[in-house]
Design a protein around this motif. Structure first.
Motif, short mmCIF file in Angstrom:
data_model
loop_
_atom_site.label_atom_id
_atom_site.label_comp_id
_atom_site.label_asym_id
_atom_site.label_seq_id
_atom_site.Cartn_x
_atom_site.Cartn_y
_atom_site.Cartn_z
N THR A 29 0.92 -1.23 -0.26
CA THR A 29 0.02 -0.07 0.04
C THR A 29 0.85 1.29 -0.24
O THR A 29 1.66 1.18 0.86
CB THR A 29 -0.90 0.01 1.23
OG1 THR A 29 -0.18 0.07 2.43
CG2 THR A 29 -1.82 -1.11 1.02
N ARG A 30 0.66 2.34 -0.87
CA ARG A 30 1.54 3.40 -1.07
C ARG A 30 0.34 4.53 -0.55
O ARG A 30 -0.82 4.80 -1.62
CB ARG A 30 1.99 3.48 -2.36
CG ARG A 30 2.57 2.38 -2.77
CD ARG A 30 3.08 2.58 -4.40
NE ARG A 30 3.76 1.53 -4.72
CZ ARG A 30 3.83 1.04 -6.20
NH1 ARG A 30 3.30 1.77 -6.99
NH2 ARG A 30 4.65 0.14 -6.57
N TRP A 31 0.59 5.23 0.42
CA TRP A 31 -0.17 6.15 0.92
C TRP A 31 0.25 7.48 0.57
O TRP A 31 1.34 7.86 0.71
CB TRP A 31 -0.38 6.07 2.62
CG TRP A 31 -0.98 4.64 2.80
CD1 TRP A 31 0.00 3.59 2.91
CD2 TRP A 31 -2.39 4.16 2.79
NE1 TRP A 31 -0.93 2.54 3.28
CE2 TRP A 31 -2.18 2.75 3.13
CE3 TRP A 31 -3.65 4.89 2.66
CZ2 TRP A 31 -3.60 2.20 3.15
CZ3 TRP A 31 -4.73 4.31 2.70
CH2 TRP A 31 -4.58 2.79 2.99
N ARG A 32 -0.73 8.40 0.25
CA ARG A 32 -0.43 9.74 -0.21
C ARG A 32 0.03 10.57 0.86
O ARG A 32 -0.56 10.42 2.22
CB ARG A 32 -1.88 10.45 -0.92
CG ARG A 32 -1.83 9.92 -2.26
CD ARG A 32 -2.68 10.50 -3.17
NE ARG A 32 -2.92 10.08 -4.44
CZ ARG A 32 -3.77 8.81 -4.73
NH1 ARG A 32 -4.17 8.22 -3.74
NH2 ARG A 32 -3.90 8.52 -6.02
N GLY A 33 0.77 11.62 0.84
CA GLY A 33 1.30 12.55 1.98
C GLY A 33 0.19 13.14 2.76
O GLY A 33 -0.62 13.76 2.16
N ARG A 34 0.38 13.27 3.86
CA ARG A 34 -0.40 13.99 4.87
C ARG A 34 0.56 14.48 5.88
O ARG A 34 1.10 13.63 6.66
CB ARG A 34 -1.60 13.27 5.51
CG ARG A 34 -2.57 14.17 6.18
CD ARG A 34 -3.70 13.54 6.39
NE ARG A 34 -3.95 12.44 6.37
CZ ARG A 34 -4.59 11.38 7.42
NH1 ARG A 34 -4.93 12.12 8.53
NH2 ARG A 34 -4.77 10.23 7.34
N GLY A 35 0.66 15.79 6.11
CA GLY A 35 1.54 16.54 7.12
C GLY A 35 3.30 16.22 6.93
O GLY A 35 3.95 16.19 7.86
#
Length: 117
Positions: A97-103
């Motif tokens: 899983t590749r998660w989009r950036g947050r913070g």
């Protein structure tokens, strides 16, 4: 609601051949259980099939069950790996899983199941 019973499979058309299947779901969504904010990611499934292959429409519907689920990245990755491995029994399975950036932080989580190598 996350429901593995939605997953459907079909017979591997080349069960004696060692080959790799990769499926990429580019529009995965779930919810952060801490903040309630949406999480956006990509799920990559790589597997060497045994007797069965996953049917893609059912995989898409299964993924939609995560949309409103409050679940951590690590739990998503391992849940998908466990559900697919249990139902399909592939020779090998990798779920990334590749998660989009947050913070300012982006995450990549990888879970593997099946035979080594």
């Amino acid at each position: 609601m996350i429901d593995a019973d939605l997953l459907e499979f079909f017979p591997n058309p080349a069960p004696d051949q060692p080959y790799l299947i990769e499926h990429v779901h580019e529009e995965f969504t779930s919810v952060c259980p801490k903040t309630g904010h949406p999480d956006f990611g990509e799920v990559v499934i790589r597997y060497r099939p045994g007797e069965a292959c996953v049917e893609l429409k059912s995989l898409k519907i299964y993924f939609q069950g995560f949309r409103d689920a409050g679940i951590f990245y690590e739990a998503v990755t391992n849940r998908v790996a466990d559900d697919l491995h249990e139902a399909m029994k592939p020779r090998t399975l990798e779920v990334e899983t590749r998660w989009r950036g947050r913070g300012g932080i982006r995450s990549v989580i990888t879970a593997t199941r099946g035979e080594a190598g």
